[in-house]
Structures are given as structure tokens and as C-alpha cells.
Design an enzyme around this catalytic site. Sequence first.
Site, PDB file in Angstrom:
ATOM      1  N   GLU A 150       0.843  -1.211   0.000  1.00  0.00           N
ATOM      2  CA  GLU A 150       0.000   0.000   0.000  1.00  0.00           C
ATOM      3  C   GLU A 150       0.874   1.256   0.000  1.00  0.00           C
ATOM      4  OE1 GLU A 150      -1.805   2.656   3.375  1.00  0.00           O
ATOM      5  OE2 GLU A 150      -2.590   0.611   3.520  1.00  0.00           O
ATOM      6  N   HIS A 151       1.897   1.267   0.854  1.00  0.00           N
ATOM      7  CA  HIS A 151       2.803   2.416   0.927  1.00  0.00           C
ATOM      8  C   HIS A 151       3.639   2.549  -0.342  1.00  0.00           C
ATOM      9  CE1 HIS A 151       2.857   3.618   5.374  1.00  0.00           C
ATOM     10  NE2 HIS A 151       1.841   2.779   5.241  1.00  0.00           N
TER      11      HIS A 151
END
Length: 772
Positions: A50-51
Site C-alpha cells: 500500500e505504501h
Amino acid sequence: MMQRTLTLASGLRCHLYHQPDAREAAALMQVGAGSLHEPDRWPGLAHLLEHLLFCDSARFSGSQRLMPWVQQQGGEVNATTRLSRSAWFFQLPAPALEGGVTRLADMLLAPKLTPDVIRQECAVIDAEYQLLQSHSEALSEAALLHPLGERFRRFRAGSRAAFGDNVTDLQRALRRFHQTRFTAPAMQLWLSGPQSLDELESLAAAFSGLPGDSVPALPVVPQQPDDNAITLLELPGDNAFWLTLLTPYSHNFSDSVTLLRSYWLDEAEGGLLHQLRGEKLCDTLQVSWLWQDTRHALLALRFSAPAISSAQAWRIEQRVWQHLQAVQHTTLRQQQHYLQLAQRDFRAETPLRQLRLRAAAEAPAAHLPSDLASAILQLTQARRMRLLTRQPLSNALTCITQGFTLRCSRGAFSADVPAAAVRWQFPPRAIRADATGSGGTAAALPQALPVEPAETLLLRPACYQPLADRAGMAYQRRLRPLLAELRHLGGRGVWQQQQGIWQLLLDIPADAAVAWQLLPAITAQLSAADEAGDPPEPAAIVIRQLLQTLPSQLLHPASARRWQAAWCGHDRHLNHYAAQSLARLRRQATPSASPPLRRGITPVACQGRDQALLLFIPLTAPDDISLAALQALGLFLAPRFFQRLRVEQQTGYVVTARYERCADVDGLLFALQSPDISWVRLLIHCRRFLLDMQTVLSQSDDETLRAWQQTLQERCQPHANRQVAQDLLRREAGGPCLTPEAVAALTLPHMLQLFRQLVRQRRRWRVLINRP
């Protein structure tokens, strides 16, 4: 609003929403994969990905990546990883939607995932994991999921230790997870904006390169929890009773739950919340899905109060079941009424919030669900899990789950005495006007033309005289039933903090009898003698706790309470009646002088172990052009501050800079939170950044200035009556406002001059640090 649903040739499902009057546009991409789908070897992999997807991609890097680019447009961008789903989303001025969608598509289709960036984000994930160690919501959710079995107990936040030192293996795992899970049939896209449906469909084509492979299903079968048990969890702060229900899941069932949420959260007399508050069982109720997949779901009702005993928790649950049985026997007209309330609340949300509700299956349906009674039966027959947070907790045992160490105990949940029956009431009810609106000599309120089809009253404390939080909470408790009644009568009433100021916003419906009925009662509550309200529950994150205290840390308390009011609408008769109703309040007749601001460094007691720093630099020149320059500086600084302190120097999890108006004071806000860097070092980082940015700003060109001006011109156009009324009162108080003329007159030399002045005058800075 017009909408269209289509499936691209690759299998991607697209949901398009044309909102012709919207000034903001939004996009959201959801992937049907989350923490439960990670390989056992790599706990936290979905969160790490996600990051990483916000980092460099094939076509966009540096300041052209989605996150800094959206920040430069004055928009917002974020992502979330849940158990079975992940999502990336943004909102920004409508003309920039195409640029945002292009960047979102590229980062999801072609991330670079380089070793250096992986190492960098592993450190950020580790800092976030340290933060979650004291995050009440995360710890409560871990305790709630624990009875569902081993799959739900796995570590999923991610940490440096879990990812290990072999970046090559980690990179390979990330790429494999991305290639196998990010396929068109497993993803859904939502787009919303003033663009036509054909234009939105054209934008969706940016995702046509997604692979069309089908993702193998990985069904997760939860264990059946013990229906008669309750878990006690030791946590500081307010107590919370979680009643969670493990249910079968379908879209029809979800629509019914969304309708039931409208019943549950109704604050009017005769409803569930009003009854629980009257019995002093709870203060607030939140309803959310903790988990959803294609077959199962976990629905959570969270009741909170300063103190809740086990006996009170039992009584709360009894009231819930009694209320559900009563809802089951409501008429179709009453059910339609509650559905319309939910739809009206949904339309009032921002475009991004609407998309997030749609993606989470929490948006109200267009029509009444046909199986509400069946859904209620499913809820009453569902397996139940209960959690009660307490502090302190005797005889607690240590439980390790999801990487968190909890202190908890389990016991039986039962009582011998059944709860007495309650007479529940369900609107709509007839209006009975108690006043005629005639008489009185109070001067009319300042009035402005509306931008929404409503007659709107804004009432707030006089400029630079904010209410203390305890007083604001006391007013909130008094006003809740009246504002809920207004909602049932077709209007809308909100008492809440905006920019650090408690204020009342009333949208009066077309039937003026509603105003005659409720305005005097509302005024009576505001003019009653003060009472001590409970302070608001502290935020879970340290930096947000500092933000909560910023209004009181900027201004000294006012010696006498005065009020300001404005009317935004066409109806002058209603304006006069509102002025008469407010006559007993002591209203400010002359502009408020700007008071001296509190300065220096102040430690604030906070819950949490991290180091946090909040720096507020107030505007020195209260004129329109200086305000425009200040807001342009916010656009200039936000992406660069994030890049310097979050990406390059990795100071911590929370890194943000922006323009902020707090308690009527305009300024630049810098916020940092770190698990291992002292506040002194964080402040030094801020000072160096500000000094360096003077040189960077001096090298900016006219094209960059025009981009900032375009964003600020969009802000100049109010899209809500609330904004019109706020600007009217601000003008009356002698404060600056953002105007098209001021934005057009903005120059780079003016920005640089203001910036240098703000940086030099360090004695005027307000610095808050946390004291554990």
C-alpha cells in the site's frame, strides 16, 4: 446525479457518477486483497505494498507522483489496507481529475518497487507499528478478531523485523503479490465529478492495461465464537462496549444494515441513542463493518462513555435487541422516512467520502430493501462477540495476537433480571407551531445570497473568543434531541467544531413552521446557565491530541461570552424571526480586535509513547493579499515538507505541512510524530527546512505561480451556505478573506517577502510538544 456501471474488456468493474454542480472530483480503486491474503512468510506485505505504490512508477517520479502532485492541487490523497480489501483514493479540484487518474493508473499498473524505496518504507511501516502499540482502536479490533481463529490472529501491521534484511527476497514477494492480486477481475474503480459519463468512461480507459487473469478464491472460514462470553480488555481512556455480530454477507443484507444504521444513530427522543443516554449507559454509538468478504461479515456496534460496567453492557445489549424488534414492526412510511434521511446525509458528504461509502457497501440504496425483517432476524440469530475496555483490570492475563500484547480476561455474559420494556417512537411526526413569528424589534441578521437551495443560519462565538471544549460538549448534549428533531422535519442542524470554533449550523426547510417550533427552544438551550460538560475523548494518535488542544493554546479564554450570527438565504421574514429568537443571546455588535496570541513552547499531557511536535506560525498581516500568499505558501510547502522529512530523512510516521485556520487565526501548520526522534531534533528539522525553502521559493517561476493561483481561485468559489455565512461574519469582524481579486494580485515577491517575515519572527511561533 447520473450514474453508469460498466465492465472493461479486461474485466475491470467501473462505477461512474456525473455530478454536474460538483467543484471537486474523486477517484477510488479497490483491490479484493488484503492482510488475509498475504503469504505466511510475509506478514504485513499488503500494508507495505500500500505504501510502496505511492512511490515512483514507470511514468511518474519525484514531485510528479500522485501524492505530492495532488497536494500541490490542494487536494487530499490516502490509502487503506483492510483484512480482505485494499483501496487507494484521492479528491482534488475537478479540472485536475484526468491528471490524477493517469497517475493513479500508472502507480497501480507499473510500480518500480526499487530496493532503496523498499528499505525506506519498511522503516516507515515499523514506525507505524510502534504507533499502533498504544492505539486503542487497533488493540480493540485485535482482541475482537482473536476468537475467530488463527488466520485472524496473524501479525498484519508489518515491521522491520518481520520483513527481515533480505531486500531481494522481499522485492520478489512484493512483485509476485502485485502480479497475482492486482488483476482486473479482482479490482473495482469508482470515479465521480462534473465530467459527463462519457468523459468519465474515457478516463477509466487508463486502467485498460490491467491483466485480465482471474484470481483464485481464498475463502476464509472463521471459527464460531462463544455466544455467552465477554472479553475485558485493559485500555486507558473512556470505556467502550463492542457488540460484534458474525453474519452471512450479501449486498441485500448490507443495504438493510445501512438502513438500520439510520435508525440506530437517530438522536431524537424515543430512539435507541436517546434511551441509552437517558439511562446513562453510553454517550456515543459507532456502527462499522470490521470485515467483509463474499460470504461472511463482522458488524460492530461500539458504545462509549467515561465508564461502562459489565452490568451496563448487558443492559445496552438488551436495549439493542428490544429496539430491533420494534424497528421490525415500523410501517413502510416510517422505513421510507429513515431511508430518505440516510440518502440526504449521504448527499451532504464530500465526493471522496461518497466513493468510500460506496466501496465499503455503506451507501444507502435507492429503494427500500425488500428483506428488512429477514436481515433483523439474521442479526438477532448471529454469533456474538463482546468486548468491554476498562482501566485498570484486575486478574488480567497476557494475550499476544496480531503482534500486540494485550492484558485481558474472559467471563460469562448474562444477567438474571430482564430489561424493562421501552416505548420506542419512530418519526415522522406532525409539526405543531408554537409561535407565529410576529412581534419583536431585533435588528435583522447580516444576510447573504445562498449557493444551496436552503435557508441557513450560522451562529458562533464572537471572533477570537472560542468556547472551551467542556462548554462546547455541554451545549452538544443539550442540543442533540432538538437538532435530531429538525432533521426529521426536513432540515439539518449541526453543532460541532469547525477550524477550532464550536458553532451551530441550521438549514431551515421550506415549511417555516419548523423554525417557529424549534428556534426558540434552541436559543433557550444556548442561553441557559453553564454546566460542566465532559471533555472530548482524546484522539488515538498523539499529534491529533496536540491538534485538539491548539485552539486553547493559541488564545486566552474570553472574559465574557458573545455571539455572532449570519443568515444565508432569500427569506427576510425568516431572518427577522431568527433575530428575534436569538435576541436573548448577547451578540457582538462591533468588530473584535485581534487579541495577543500565546507564544513559545508548551508541553501538553498526551496518551502515547511517540515524540510529537506541532508548530503553528501565525499570519502577521491581516489583509486579503497576505492571506492569499499564505495559502499559496501552504501549497508550496506541503509536498516539499513531506518529501524532505518523510521520504528523504524518514523522521517518522506523521509528516504534514499546510495552511490552517484555527480559532480565527490564519497560519502555517507543521506536524511531526516520531517513535525515536526527540522534539528538539524535530524542531531543528523544521527550522532547517524553512530556511532552505526560502531559496527554493526564490527560484520559482511564473508558471508555478499560475498553478497556485488556479487552485486558490477554485477555493474562492463557495460551494456551501456555511462558507458564505462564515465569510460574511469574518468580514464583519474585520478579518481577511480569500477573494478572486487578492489571488489575481498575488506575486512571487510578495510570497517570498511574507515567507521570510514568518521565518524570521520566531518569537511569534507557537510550539506544542507532548508530555507522556
